[in-house]
Structure formats: structure tokens, C-alpha cells
Design an enzyme around this catalytic site. Sequence first.
Site, PDB file in Angstrom:
ATOM      1  N   ASP A   1      -4.129  -2.600   5.149  1.00  0.00           N
ATOM      2  CA  ASP A   1      -4.590  -2.126   6.454  1.00  0.00           C
ATOM      3  C   ASP A   1      -6.101  -2.089   6.503  1.00  0.00           C
ATOM      4  O   ASP A   1      -6.679  -2.194   7.549  1.00  0.00           O
ATOM      5  CB  ASP A   1      -4.008  -0.739   6.758  1.00  0.00           C
ATOM      6  CG  ASP A   1      -4.216   0.216   5.597  1.00  0.00           C
ATOM      7  OD1 ASP A   1      -4.943  -0.151   4.654  1.00  0.00           O
ATOM      8  OD2 ASP A   1      -3.664   1.321   5.617  1.00  0.00           O
TER       9      ASP A   1
ATOM     10  N   ASP B   1       0.861  -1.170   0.000  1.00  0.00           N
ATOM     11  CA  ASP B   1       0.000   0.000   0.000  1.00  0.00           C
ATOM     12  C   ASP B   1       0.895   1.217   0.000  1.00  0.00           C
ATOM     13  O   ASP B   1       2.045   1.129   0.389  1.00  0.00           O
ATOM     14  CB  ASP B   1      -0.784   0.058   1.321  1.00  0.00           C
ATOM     15  CG  ASP B   1      -2.056  -0.729   1.192  1.00  0.00           C
ATOM     16  OD1 ASP B   1      -2.271  -1.249   0.108  1.00  0.00           O
ATOM     17  OD2 ASP B   1      -2.807  -0.820   2.171  1.00  0.00           O
TER      18      ASP B   1
END
Length: 1201
Positions: free
Chosen positions: A782, A461
Site C-alpha cells: 500500500d 503486508d
Amino acid sequence: TTNTIMGDLGHEGDFGVTVEELCLLMELRGPEALQKIQENYTDTETLCHRLKTSPADGLSDNPADLEKRRQVFGMNFIPPKKPKTFLQLVWEALQDVTLIILEIAAIISLGLSFYQPPGGEIEVCGNVSSGAEDEGEAEAGWIEGAAILLSVLCVVLVTAFNDWSKEKQFRGLQSRIEQEQRFAVARNGTVIQIPVAEMVVGDIAQIKYGDLLPADGVLIQGNDLKIDESSLTGESDHVRKSVDKDPMLLSGTHVMEGSGKMLVTAVGVNSQTGIIFTLLGAGELEEEKKDCKKGKQDGTLENNQNKAKKQDEAVAMEMQPLKSAEGGEVEEKEKKKASVPKKEKSVLQGKLTKLAVQIGKAGLVMSAITVIILMLYFVIETFVIQGRVWLTECTPIYVQYFVKFFIIGVTVLVVAVPEGLPLAVTISLAYSVKKMMKDNNLVRHLDACETMGNATAICSDKTGTLTTNRMTVVQIYVRDQHFRDIPRPDQINPKTLELITSAIAVNCAYTSKIMAADKEGGLPKQVGNKTECALLGLVLGLKQDYQAVREQIPEEKLYKVYTFNSVRKSMSTVIQMPDGSFRLYSKGASEILLRKCSFILGRDDEARAFRPRDKDEMVKKVIEPMACDGLRTICIAYRELPADPMPDWDNETDIVSNLTCITVVGIEDPVRPEVPEAIRKCQRAGITVRMVTGDNINTARAIAAKCGIIHPGDDFLCMEGKEFNRRIRNEKGEVEQERIDKIWPKLRVLARSSPTDKHTLVKGIIDSTIVEQRQVVAVTGDGTNDGPALKKADVGFAMGIAGTDVAKEASDIILTDDNFSSIVKAVMWGRNVYDSISKFLQFQLTVNVVAVIVAFTGACITQDSSLKAVQMLWVNLIMDTFASLALATEPPNEALLLRKPYGRNNPLISRTMMKNILGHAVFQLTIIFTLLFVGEKIFDIDSGRNALLHSPPSEHYTIIFNTFVLMQLFNEINARKIHGERNVFDGIFANPIFCSIVLGTFAIQIVIVQFGGKPFSCSPLNAEQWLWCLFVGMGELIWGQVIASVPTHQLKCLKEAGHGMTQDEIMEEELAEDEDEIDYAERELRRGQILWFRGLNRIQTQIRVVKAFRSSLYGGIERPESRNSIHDFQAHPEFIITDSVHNIPLIDETDVDDESERSNHNHSLPVTLNCNNNATESHVYLGSSVSPCPASPLHSLETCL
């Protein structure tokens, strides 16, 4: 009813409602639940009053009240399963095959040592006097057996202790994760974060996007709330919750959108998840505790069990791999408790098992040959050469001979099998996991640590991992002016300023706020959503106060909220103005929101028309320059709506349109300072880093360039999710592997991607066959929606700080500091585990080869092994155990990151290692045989070769033993390097364990030789002899340098050993992938049975596969490359009409076993079952799924094919 309530008050501690009532209420859904609430309590307000709580202020912080609630309604935690006791672990360690062989041998040997043959020496039986009668031997006879048993005990205790500490660590880790999980509840009117276990019935909890609900409850106020209940009901579509339609919220489900407040009504064992746990036998509670079931008839219980079964089905089939971000929360938790890794057999374990089996077979053959040769020699010597006849009274004596031979054979076997291996692996992993905690890696599945060493790709990410996740607004475009830094308040008209302040204050989740810094001089603390905090920071930077606006318009007064989600990419809030009209504030990604704007505030602070032409200009002049600086652009807009006619609030597209743009801000998330270096290390280590982000492509490209993921002038692809999807799908919209293969090798940045794209990319890379090594992919995530990708990846990293519970649940390793450079540490540790085991193997196998050959030749030539059984055991078991400790705890060094990753099917023992093993073995054997046959001449001592049986231990044999051990000691130093490096002492003092073990072993060896006496068959040596032994031992180091000079590539004859799977096996593996998922019930069955079950299952699958391929097999095998998922196979009609169809139950049979059966075959029969191809994550209950195979000779033949 008054009476009943009065009655309740008596026994339910004066709450106006009982546990049973609440339990029954929570079982209802939707309209029925509402009806029940109306019948029993008129509305939720009344329910709040009965539970003595206030919807606005929550409970009072009165400890006595909280305690009473815990007493009446239970605690919010589900008692974990009892851990295995130490004795159980000891018993499990004893099940090891090698240990069992040793135990049997030891017991026989012990038994025989106490057995005195009758009638003294019978002349007729021959002069080959038997060992047990001479006094000397008889006294020492039991020692051998006892020593073997002692060493077995050693190994067992070490293994059990290891398992026990692992379990303990895991539980500690578990409770740490559980304690870290906090939840926002209202107490005394203020919202505080409390640990989940402290929640009680009657609490008012605030729920928001990404939460995992910790208890059951009733919604009392909600904004656009959508819940993923797949973990409880198997329903993959998100369920809309609202106060007037369906207010029931269940524990263990995930909030996918929106926010709201709920009244907690059931906790712990009484919540829906808790009830299922109790059924699964996880919370083994005494009957009294099951308050919920006390008042119920069996019907409900039955109903519950069906529900639990349905759950399992839902989990087994996992209908939609992406929508249900988390298939089977219950199973997940169960698995977590049992500490079962999700991919049972890691690559390393696979290779080790294979190697151990190969070595075991070789040892068995050697020991069998030894025994046979000894027996033949004896029989020929006695009955042929001496021409004796077998007399009945001599039988015991002869038997005793045979037993002696058997013991020698067992000794050979014991030496051949590397007992230290399992220990080395455990120690190495446990040590790494412990040390990785210090490097901010919290490992949830042990084998993830070793898989990480083989990683070839990392999909990361951007936000929070590569960047600091401290968003700040750095540029702003307002009143047709582009400010490169935050303007002073006086540069903006007060009216606009006020508009900006309210638009941001109201239209950000009220949970996002900026608090004072923890430390003096630190940065202010951002709580909640980081992007929103950046906007709030802008308000503070403009010297305005957002808190005042929020106090004026509390959350209850918000008329309607359209929360942020990954589809809308915007968030809007409607408030009612004092005059009754409405105002809508909206914020969101600029390219999306500007399309909905029809006006814009100009210089004069008046709205002017905003035409498509203006939009394009704005994009060129403002948005692209911001994006090229790596900024994320957010547009803030508003719209006035009349009260009459009342707008249709459900029609979101109409409401959020014709907006007036107030401002566009550029938010920067600075790159973490240590990231570029970490990424450079990854690239040098042969790991490709790819960035997958929801940001727009310009921002993403700018950040990627700053991090060093892309270098100007390289050949790489950066693309958006839309484009990616267009390129990988065929006309029917199905994903094609061949198309992905054209893209992924060059893809470096995937921007504006949805969670589905991430999953598709990971799956595409893993399933790809265009590179010879299968790619091993690590993924960081996440968000709740990253669950599927984290599960699919070989190693999933979840963020410890920013990560949602769902992401942590699906991951293998949790990064406690959310930092990319910790991933590099994980790679280093992973490679280190692999190398430690290779080092240990290199050492261990040299000992084994030498010892086996010495024992074998010695037994065959001199009738008596020159290394006695006890000496062998000292060398073998004890030195191995210590060596595994010493070599497995080598700390990693940066040099590990300079080589490319080993492949999945790379051999454990490389050519270089094979060269080292054989080279050192040759040296040691030469020395030992020289000493054995001409040693007495060199040292001028009595020969120990034809010594009589009861003679005391000879110096001759002691020297041989001593030299052997010292050579091993020095070879242990050689074994520290496996890639043929010259300097074997490099970094030796960085590992105190290693040094202390080498010195310790040396000290014990001195004691054994000088004072070991009869048990160890040693006689003390003088200083000169010791120096010679040492000198020969040192020769190992010099010889090591000689071996290192021989170039490996010229030794073509050397074979590698301990390969991973071959290509065909991999193909079979993939089709048998569901069988490889191992349920923890089966883990209890331990290794032997697992292998047996697997064998059966493998054969079934192979039969199925062979049938499926039958047409293609006989028509020449197809290219394996074209295997894009299963679509190719669907061409063959035989697929449906094979015999194995009888294994498939009808879809409506809801028996769990059949259900798992069905998911079991679903790889091979996708046509009959309209199931999703991705159901590989299902858990197979192996006990029940070994289905009857059609047994005909033809099948077995096909299996061999």
C-alpha cells in the site's frame, strides 16, 4: 514594470501574472528559482497576492472565480489519446492469418462460381463433367463463398466488439481511478478534499507523505519535505525542499517524507508533466492551447525535448531500482492510457501461441496432402487410365477441377485451425474481469488475472490487509503502572494527563483526526494515519479534547517537525513555549525511542533517571508481554530545550536524545475475521502465504499465529530484516541467490523489514532455481515504498483504500476493499480462466480431429467430402464461437482451490484431456464412417456416395451431418470437466449461458436440417431418423463414462501438448527478458511482426549468450543453479571482448535509441556498463533496436546450439 503589469491585467483577466511567466518560473530549480521569485515578485507572499489567494485561507469557494481561473490558466487534466474507432478495431481483427486465408479462398470460390466456361460441354475433354455447368450447382455455387465471408465477418465483428468494450471498460476504470484520486486544498480557510481535476492555479494544497503531486507549485510552508523526482529528472536521490532553498514542486513527483503547503502555479498541459505529455504527443492539442509555448523561442522547446529525452534515458536505465520507487511516471501514465499490460506475453498466451502454431502446421500439411492426392487422382484417372491428351480448349474445365480441389483443401485447413481460440481467451478474460469487479478486484492488466491462477506464493503486508486497519490503544503503561485496558481519567495525575494530551495532539499530523461516524451506531471514522488515530482515540478515551490543543497551537506555529520515515521510525515536533524555551514531543517505535530516553515519569509524576538496566527490565516486563499479545508498542516522550544557546536544529541525533518517557502504549490492529479462513484456503490450494511487515518480530509472530500463517510445531522461520540481510549477503555485501535459496522455502514471517528487503525477497523467490517449477509470486502493498516490489512481482495487488497513488500505479490488480480474502477470489478466477480455456480446447480439438479426418478421407476415397464446406463452417466457426462463449463463462467453484497450482511449463492439454480428445474422436469417426459406408443399408435409403453432381442433397449425407453435429453438442457437455470427473452435469444450471447456448444451437440445427435445403446441402429428415441421430449423439455421454474409467497413468503413449517453455528456453528467456518487454508502439505492429522482431531479437540474444558461455560450453556446461544474478559471468573476460561490443554506444551519447539499446544489452554486458542489474524493467523500442548482427554461418550454428 508597472506598464507591463497593467498590460497583463488587460489580457490575463486581471491576475497579476501570466501563464507564460509561471511556465518559465516552473522550469527553474533551486537557487535560480528563488532568484527569479525575488526579482519578479520579491517573495512567495506577493506571488500569492498576485494570484489573488491567501496563504492561510486559500481561495474563496466562488464558482465564478474558479471558472475564470480555469479559463485563464487551464484545467488540471491532460486530454487522453483518442480511443481507436470501431472501424480501426475491425481492421485490426481482419489482420488474423487464418481469416486472411479464408477470405482469399472465399473470394476465389465466389469468382469461379460466376465464371461460365465457354462452349458448353466439349466431348473430348472427358466425361468427368465439371460442377459449374449444371443448373442446380450453378445457382448454389456462390453460396459457399458467401457463407465463408459471412462467417469471417461474424468472427471479425465479435473480436472487434470485444476489443472495443475492453477499451471502453478500461477507460471507464481509468476515469474511476482518476476521479477517486482526491487532494486536500484549503478553501475559505477550511481544508477540503477535492478531485484532482478540479484544482486550479492559486489553490493552496496540503501535501504529505505518500502523495503524488497533481500539479506544479511553489512551497509556502514545509516540514522536512523530501521529494522523489526520479520520474521527472531521473535523479534517484530524494530532493530536500524548503521555502528558503528549493521551493519548486513538480507534478508527477512523489512526497517521500514530510508535509507542507504549496501554492499551485501550473496545472494540466502547462505543468511539467503536461508539457512532456504534449511532446510525447499524448495530449494532441491544437496549437492555441499550448499557452506555454506561445511566447517562447524555439530554444526552450528544444530544451524541453531534450528534457523529455533525458527522461526516457532515466527511465530506460532506472538507475536505482529501489530508490526510484517509480521509474518513469510519464511512461507509466502513457502505458496506462494505451492499456498495455506490463508483461506483454503471459504464460497462457505463450502456450496458446505455441499450440496454435503447431495445430496450424498440422492442418496445413493435411490440406496440402488432400489437394495433392485429389489432383494426382484426377490426373491419373483422366490422362493415364482414360488415356486422354490435354487440349487447349479444355484448359478452363481442368482449371475448374483444380479450383474445386483447392477449395476442398482450404476447407480442411479451415477446419483444422481453431479460430475459436483467440475468441475463447478474450471472452474468458473479459468475463472474469467484469465479474472480479464484483469481488472487489479491479484488474488493471488483463493477463494478471490468469497469472494469479498459477500463483505459488503470496507475500502480504500485515497492516490493513490481514488486519482491519482500525488501530486502537488497548494497553497503556504510565506512572510505573501497567493498565490492561484504558484507565479512567481520575487514575492519572492531571499534569501527566495534560502532557499526554499535548504530546499526542501536537505531534500527530494535523491531517489525522477522528470524525463522527457516518452511520448511526457505527464506529467513529478515522481519517489520516491509523496509528495516529489510535493515539487520538486514546486521548478521547481519557476524556480529553485534542482539538482544543490544536486550535491553541495551529500548524503554522510548529517550530520544527521531524516527520516520520522508515529510517527514523519516529516523529518529533518542536514548539516554542510562551517563555521562549522549546519543548520537543516525540513518538515512535518503543524499542527505538526508549534507547533515546534518559528519564521516565514515575509514580509521583516526577522524572527519574532511566538507566540501561531499567530499560532491559522495562522491555522484559512491559514491552515483550505487549508484543506477545500481538500489540504494537509506541513510546511517547518529551524534552525541554533552552532558548539560549539556540539548539542546532539540523543535528537531529543530538536534539532527539535525553528524552523523558511519558508513557508506552500498546496498539492493536485486530485480525480481519475472514482472514484465517482465506489463508487456510490458500494453503490448501498449494499457495504459501508469507507475511512481510515493519512491525517487531513478537507482534508479527502473534498476528501470524492468529491468521494461521504459522502453526505451532511446524518447521518455519520468522526473522527480522537485519538478520535476513546478514544471512543473504556475502562478505562484499552483495545479495547471493544461493544464500536466499537456503532461507526462503521456510521463511514465513519477515518482521521489521524495509521496502528493500521486500523487493529482495520477491526477486529472490522469483529467480530461484532450487524448485523445478519457477515460483509465481503475488505481492500486496500500500505504501509508496512498495512500488518496486509490486513491479517486480508477477502480480502486484495494491490497496484501493489505504494505498498511495504510487502503489496503485505499480500494481496489476487493485483490491477495492483492502481485504486479503479478495486475493483468494482472484486466485479462484485465475484458475478458472485457465480451466475454461482447457475445456474449450478439449471440445474444439475433438471437433477438429474428427472433421479433418472425415474431410480428408472423404475427399480421397469418394472424391467429394461427405461434409460440405458450408456445413463445415457451421460446425466450425459458429459452433466454436458459441462453444467458446458457453465454456468460457463457467463460473468458478470452490473445488478449484483444492488442487495445487499448475506450473509455468505445465502443458495446456494434459494427458487426461488428450485421452478424452482421442477417445471421443475414435467414437465419432467410427460412427461417421459406419454411416458413410453402410448407412444406406441401415436406414434403407438411397446411397449418397456416388450421386451425380447436380442431384439434390441426399438424406444419407444429411444424416451424417446431423449425427456429427449432435455428437458435438453432447460432447460439449462432456467438455465441462477436464480432470476426468464422472459427473459432467455438476453445476450445469449455475451457468444459464451454457444451457441457453446448447439449446439454441440445437434449435438452429433443426432449422438447418429441415429447411436448409440447397445452401446447406440438406434434405429434411423424418422423426425416426431424427431419433436415431439423437440416440447416437447421446451415446457420447455414455462413451464419456467409458473413457473416464480408463486410468490415464497406464496410457504412457499419450503425449501432452501446449507446453510452456522448456528449461533452456527459460534460461534464454531470462537473459532475453528485456527484449520481452514490449513497448506499445510495437504493439501496434500486431502479432506477425512482433513474432518476427522477437525472433530477430531472440537470435541476437542467443548469439550473445552463446558467446558468453563459449568457454563454459565447450568445457562442459556449468550447473545452472549457481546463476546468482550475473556475478558468475563476470569471471569470463570474453564478456567484454566479443563482437557485439560494437553495438554499445559510448555512455555519453544521449540518443534515446542507443540508450534503450544499452539497457537492452545490459543483461549480458554488466561489466562494460556500470548499470544496475535490475534494469530489466526498461522498455525496448524494438523498431530501432534490431541491431546489426554479425552474419556468419558460424553464428547461425551457434544459435542452434
